[in-house]
Write a protein that holds these residues in place. Sequence first.
Motif, PDB file in Angstrom:
ATOM      1  N   LEU A  14       0.764  -1.295  -0.008  1.00  0.00           N
ATOM      2  CA  LEU A  14      -0.123   0.143   0.007  1.00  0.00           C
ATOM      3  C   LEU A  14       0.972   1.410  -0.257  1.00  0.00           C
ATOM      4  O   LEU A  14       0.460   2.205  -0.810  1.00  0.00           O
ATOM      5  N   GLN A  15       2.120   1.121   0.854  1.00  0.00           N
ATOM      6  CA  GLN A  15       2.583   2.256   0.723  1.00  0.00           C
ATOM      7  C   GLN A  15       3.320   2.605  -0.715  1.00  0.00           C
ATOM      8  O   GLN A  15       3.385   3.671  -1.078  1.00  0.00           O
ATOM      9  N   ALA A  16       3.944   1.578  -0.885  1.00  0.00           N
ATOM     10  CA  ALA A  16       4.714   1.761  -2.203  1.00  0.00           C
ATOM     11  C   ALA A  16       3.918   1.908  -3.477  1.00  0.00           C
ATOM     12  O   ALA A  16       4.293   2.663  -4.228  1.00  0.00           O
ATOM     13  N   THR A  17       2.525   1.732  -3.408  1.00  0.00           N
ATOM     14  CA  THR A  17       1.849   2.148  -4.709  1.00  0.00           C
ATOM     15  C   THR A  17       1.115   3.635  -4.277  1.00  0.00           C
ATOM     16  O   THR A  17       0.371   3.982  -5.207  1.00  0.00           O
ATOM     17  N   GLN A  18       1.492   4.067  -3.100  1.00  0.00           N
ATOM     18  CA  GLN A  18       0.824   5.413  -2.797  1.00  0.00           C
ATOM     19  C   GLN A  18       1.094   6.594  -3.975  1.00  0.00           C
ATOM     20  O   GLN A  18       2.172   6.511  -4.539  1.00  0.00           O
ATOM     21  N   GLY A  19       0.015   7.362  -4.498  1.00  0.00           N
ATOM     22  CA  GLY A  19       0.271   8.255  -5.630  1.00  0.00           C
ATOM     23  C   GLY A  19       0.003   7.698  -6.870  1.00  0.00           C
ATOM     24  O   GLY A  19      -0.173   8.493  -7.755  1.00  0.00           O
TER      25      GLY A  19
END
Lengths: 344, 344, 344, 344
Positions: C20-25
């Motif tokens: 989730l963090q890695a795909t933010q944005g």
Amino acid sequence: MIRFDSDYIESAHPRILERLQATQGEQSPGYGTDPHCKRAADLIRAVCEAPAAAVHFLVGGTQANATMIAAVLRPHQGVIAADTGHITTHETGAIEATGHKILALSNNEGKITARQIQELVDDHWAAGNHEHTVQPGMVYISFSTEVGTVYSLEELTAISQVCRERGLPLMLDGARMGYGLAAVGGDVTLSDIARLCDLFYIGGTKVGGLFGEAVVIPNAKFQQDFRYLMKRQGGLLAKGFLLGLQFECLFEDGLYFELGRHGVAEAIRLRQGIFDAGFSLRYDTGTNQLFPLLPDAVCQKLAESFVYCPWEKVDDTHSVIRLCTSWGTRPADVDALIEALKKA
Amino acid sequence: MIRFDSDYIESAHPRILERLQATQGEQSPGYGTDPHCKRAADLIRAVCEAPAAAVHFLVGGTQANATMIAAVLRPHQGVIAADTGHITTHETGAIEATGHKILALSNNEGKITARQIQELVDDHWAAGNHEHTVQPGMVYISFSTEVGTVYSLEELTAISQVCRERGLPLMLDGARMGYGLAAVGGDVTLSDIARLCDLFYIGGTKVGGLFGEAVVIPNAKFQQDFRYLMKRQGGLLAKGFLLGLQFECLFEDGLYFELGRHGVAEAIRLRQGIFDAGFSLRYDTGTNQLFPLLPDAVCQKLAESFVYCPWEKVDDTHSVIRLCTSWGTRPADVDALIEALKKA
Amino acid sequence: MIRFDSDYIESAHPRILERLQATQGEQSPGYGTDPHCKRAADLIRAVCEAPAAAVHFLVGGTQANATMIAAVLRPHQGVIAADTGHITTHETGAIEATGHKILALSNNEGKITARQIQELVDDHWAAGNHEHTVQPGMVYISFSTEVGTVYSLEELTAISQVCRERGLPLMLDGARMGYGLAAVGGDVTLSDIARLCDLFYIGGTKVGGLFGEAVVIPNAKFQQDFRYLMKRQGGLLAKGFLLGLQFECLFEDGLYFELGRHGVAEAIRLRQGIFDAGFSLRYDTGTNQLFPLLPDAVCQKLAESFVYCPWEKVDDTHSVIRLCTSWGTRPADVDALIEALKKA
Amino acid sequence: MIRFDSDYIESAHPRILERLQATQGEQSPGYGTDPHCKRAADLIRAVCEAPAAAVHFLVGGTQANATMIAAVLRPHQGVIAADTGHITTHETGAIEATGHKILALSNNEGKITARQIQELVDDHWAAGNHEHTVQPGMVYISFSTEVGTVYSLEELTAISQVCRERGLPLMLDGARMGYGLAAVGGDVTLSDIARLCDLFYIGGTKVGGLFGEAVVIPNAKFQQDFRYLMKRQGGLLAKGFLLGLQFECLFEDGLYFELGRHGVAEAIRLRQGIFDAGFSLRYDTGTNQLFPLLPDAVCQKLAESFVYCPWEKVDDTHSVIRLCTSWGTRPADVDALIEALKKA
């Protein structure tokens, strides 16, 4: 062939057919807003001693059950009923079609008890996550039941009391009300029912009418907008006056009660004949439905001249069958059946 | 008071009441499994020239519409209908009660067109996110329509063709079929309807019967399990034989068509009387429903002796009313109304 | 307090939160039409060895059950399930809300048998008036079941065979699929399930995900328009890519199976601890749910440090409780509970 | 490609993802009974100035609409809504699936008026046979609407007043509440909405959350048993704490309002850019949705670098498209789009 398979094998009592003839050419407004429906409703309120009750007329029992239950429940609520109840077993999901679960209780001779209801309801509310299960929202009983038994006044009073204590409306299916009220050993009256139930119906289809069930709603809370609910369910008959004039016939001079008594009297004679022929009954009912336990050979012999309703296979050589008398049963037909049982 | 407010103000044609008398005491099996229903179904298949069609009998129109639509659609599908269609406006949400949306098209004199249907369906499938909108799943039309008009054979053929090309079952509500088939200027027959529609019904309630609608299902795909769906909807009449014997009467020697012609003939006389009295019609229909546009003063005068159906307020001093003739309309009553219109 | 009351007490496996963090944005199209969902579906088809299966992602189990059942049944049909089935007992009538009855069979350790199904179906069709009862239209089973047991391959094959012979679609509720596949003594694989069932789902909520159930539909007949049905049921998540990326994490390198094994391994340790402490189990399950039978005094002692799920009062002094391990269970917590049981 | 096609293209605001990380390993009870949900509900009650309101958390908008409407209406009642309302057009019949008709009013820039509501309701009750039509049972409006407009406080107050006079509960769909509250020229606050509506929801999915809609029920009459209705509709999220912690983030220090303002501010910049490039808007909205009317050649040029939502074909060479900004819109992306519009 002589039919004893059900109590809806004949059209209607002669007086109803005469009334139809007599009113031919008469013009009436539609959808139950006519004088016949008004008068029939007044007669029914009087006999129920329920002057403030709403009275409506529907065509059939499944329709009445679905309309009444949908009128009472909120979406997340279910209806408590016997596992042998008509709504539980023989309505092809008509109640579920309105979005509601049936909360089935095990029956004792077709009946459920105040105690069973109390336990189900109290267990529901005692559970931690009660919103994960269907909330019990009302109770459905039949009078007479699907196996021909009746609640005593004591039993009905106890059920009504538990329902009122727990805030559960009580509904009574009276498709066979006429026979229930005439039950041998029964002590319940229409005014008892109107006093103890929140809504119920008085069956005409099986007790002298061509068709028709009179819905009675003593509890004002469930009277609101009932005609909308009838229409939505496809139950607002265009020529509602046909229902009104039938119930006028049935209730203007006690015909309904008389027909109920006739059906039961013939059943009692047949019951004695069954005993005399050496057979027993699966349920001892006191109303117009009899459930003899017979050797299959006897069933086959009977089937040559009589139509009955197969009920239950008991073992390899015995079965229970259902025999119904009705308002229209001819005494000679009962005599013939008794004779046949004796010879079989 | 003489009633012209609807076509369901009288009980039934004398021949039907006689048949009820004649069959009194007869015993029949329940739920439409009797010989009367079987024979009536055969007669209807014959007159429809649809030997493989399924035929079932229901009590009323709203019930028939809800049962048939629920039989055809999957849960996410809706039914295309005119915004004046009976299911759209006058059934208290009976279709939505089965979980389906009505996709309403603007009507032209009560009718919709092949082109409108085609555009709605093609637009649905052309949209990117079509699964976010209700999928058009079938088409509902009425014959005659709610405002008394009829589809021509050309119009009906075009609708049927679009439906078949797009895979949409076509259903026809024939609550007033008798008058539609007898329409002045009409060219559609029952066998046309059976050939062009997937399912439809032939109304008895408004054309001579006490009650009853004969559901005809030419398309085998929708025949399966239809009796289950009738029962679930509360529409499987216990004494189904009452429906069978009425439709036997209506179809054994052309009575149904004769009654339709009578209703239309009296309407045509009344229509001429309206014109002669100097008034116009809101819709020019050719069937048994007339929609004269009248000064309110005339309406009030008429209301002293006649019952009509208020339809639409047009301006401060004019209204449209509905006048219905029927199978049972007495010519003398039409004469009286014409006279009253002339004097008003 | 340490919780063992359910397997959905923690958010998600660290790898999912990292994703989730890695795909933010990142920007994605809505409603499951994004590349994450596409890839997750491909991974699931591969592991199921079902290249033609449809795969969709829903948020929760009750939603998945209601959507899938409504997709399969016609209105007059019901779903056969164990009387302990989740749909039968713990969904507040979500299935009935779609208009369908649940045909409950008595369970044996949470399971039903091919023979029970066969008898119910054959009895239905053998009855004279079968259209008066709900038609059995499909079968619902759970893997693992609500009491933690699993079907053997032999049992599942037998059920599948009966279903196919009788034309009944077979649906499997896999809310706890991860633990079912890892069951001690179990011999069923995902590809077995995909081969033997018509539709099923793989639960993410209870096996490492924040939320999400992957619906797999091997039978092409039930693939049509499934996205419409999801939307109608309120189950088409706007940010469907959140479901896709979770199932990518779970299935791209076997994490799902690993997490299932972890949950079961900790349960097995706990099970041994229960036995070692001298207690017995109400059901012997082999998966992540344990149902020890304990003296009430022990329960009260445990409740000081642990949260469990009350299950059943057995007698005045004993109860069954439910203890769940999961993908996230810390071994030290199991050690502490075992210790507490020994001391209790 | 840069996406402007919707306001749910990105996962969630960084603070929410951080909160998820920070709470990893935390154990919580299920179904929204956890401390996060409790605190989030308190925060929302405070900001709404509605201390007695019930607050519940659902996953998505269609689910929220269907659950809330089913909670309010009796079976024969319908919901009044704009013909452009989300429930009317884009929920695949989810409302009809609960058995209710939508009574559509023609919209003016996405809005309906107090006067329209009053006329529909008064016409219903004035009709003679009102039980033949669906009874208006509640009113549904959106804030902001599907075309980005907002009700003024005066308009909303007038609607609320008519609803209360006629006994109609007023429900507000706030899927885009954050942008509605930040609307240029808008004068409505959350506490106005809580004072004027009977129930409403505050959208998280489109305003910073991964997913989630906070249902607020100021009217005590509709609070009863709401959790049952959520469960029945498949909307009671197992890991409810995920919803609670998101709404904590959004409401603990005004982040929700800040994100709404950001989305609107970027829209206003884009709006000016559209005007500067010589184009006009189909609706002038003041919120985060813009509907420019563009030559098709411009649309095609834009489509090389930007994703937009096709809205309406206006003529052979022009179309309306929808452009959405959101909480996550990067100013540089808006700059790029403005530049592209100028060059197109």
